[in-house]
Write a protein that holds these residues in place. Sequence first.
Motif: not given
Lengths: 398, 183
Positions: A15-16, A213-215, A252-254, B51-52, B57, B60-61, B64, B126, B130, B140-142, B144
Amino acid sequence: MREFKWSDKQVEDILKQMPVIKDYRNPEEIYQSLSTRSKKRKHLTWILPSFASTAVVVIIFILAFNYQNWLHQPIYHSAEQKSLALVKNTPSNLHLVNNETKFDSIKKIVPKNFNRRTVTSLKTAIYKENIKNGNVFTYWIPDIHGQILVPISIIVNNPGNQSPWLNLYNQEMNKLKEAEWGLSDFYPLKATLKYDHQDNSVIVDVPANHKYGQGADSESTFTSVLERNLSSNSNIKKIKLTTNGKPGIMFGNFGLLKELDVKGEQNHSYFLFFPAGKVTPFLVPSNESFNDIKSAFESMRKNRPILGLKASIPHDLIFKFTSIKNKTLFLTVQSSPNLVNNPVNVYTYEAILLTAKEFGLENVKLKNLPFKQLGPFDLTKANEVPVAPNFCNIENQP
Amino acid sequence: MDSVFDDLYKKYHQDLFQFLVYLVRNKEQAEDLVQEVYIRVLKSYRNFEGRSSEKTWLFSIARNVAIDSFRKQKGWKTKIFEKFDFSSNQIKDEDLMPDEITIQREEIRWIYKSLLKCTINQRAVIIIRYLQDFSIIETAQILGWTESKVKTTQHRALKILRQEVENLRLKEGYEDERIQVER
């Protein structure tokens, strides 16, 4: 055939080594396509509003016939008052019958959702004289694309301020009609809001399975709504966030947020926002603040297509001179070929009033206009700025 | 050109594009989606409060945006095509394999093909972990999610990849043997 099975480590190693796939377009090309794309999207988005615009033209046409009559009519708060006044002020009942017939014909053409305020007043905001014994509450509601927050204001009867405002605020959010207004279904919040007397803060508690918190969009909308709701309705400066009573909400982001400051930003400019299929605009403040009111007014001359906001001041409406005395803003208007006494200019005037309010002003006086009355506004005197923008009636209407 | 766009482009564009290409498996669509990412980012850039990290950020967008695109596709596909049991998705996907993958050795191609067997979320984990080299916390942040959900999803995705690579290897190996016998 040789038997082998890959381990996780081998899969990870491959994968890498996956090849880099590049975008070979140059940045200028991409940037150009962003604006084209916004315009394209705008075209699609505005199919319904174009029908609505046609309806507006028809309404304006009908209104024009009866304009001089209804411009000077006071707003009646009950049918009885209206009947009494009409009997007193009109030479015969024939006048009353004519007016009623024309009003009904307007109602037939105007979509149901147009009736979020008194048709004859054309005012969109709440003014001091509308409040009586009520409380005014403003709720910030995301538009259907989650791009902007629209402040919607309601009046709730609360004689003698018997109920604590936050209780009423929580209770009334169940009645909001976001779908009917063309906005996102956002209320009631899946959270409880409680006042903390100890430090004049509000505790916002969400359940463990909350979706806020989702997104990035969801969490920034949620926190912005909380901040703006409390800033518009109270002097609260701090929001404490909890999940099932435990400190903090995980975004999620904050990340884990335990508190929000209510900044109460001001000095915004106001724009017109027409939700899809609606003919009455909402007046919506800009995201950014301005250093002075002149630059705020200048910003109001340009559309903001990405956000779906329309300019609220026409290009050819030039303010020749601006001065401020005793919290009254004086605007001298240079004669403008397209400046006429019509509903669109009422929205312009309200956008100016609301923007003036953002800068701490209390009255606005327009000078040098070609007419003395603009819709319901008497322009011979200074007009008070509104108490809150975008009045919506949440009581069930027949 | 907007200075914010210019800055974001220089710092993140190729990474975002790479992420989207592997996620949606179509270069043209990724080109389209990366523009949508910029539109959303530029409109809300002022509200980004740091904050992230800026990069998490943006990703994550991007994720989405990709999910919204899948939902739209799913909508009309479900309505029109799925009833007729179209089974050409796999063929279509191979047709759309980027040149960068086609010219690679077979292990790379197997992994690329096998990624199709993962769910969108598994694929996202993945790629983020990777190919983009984000940590578990950043992932996890990306997404959420909690860190444990990231770990579980990653584990399941690796298992699927192992199994599918094995299937592909056996299938291609079997075909090689059959060709030899026929000769």
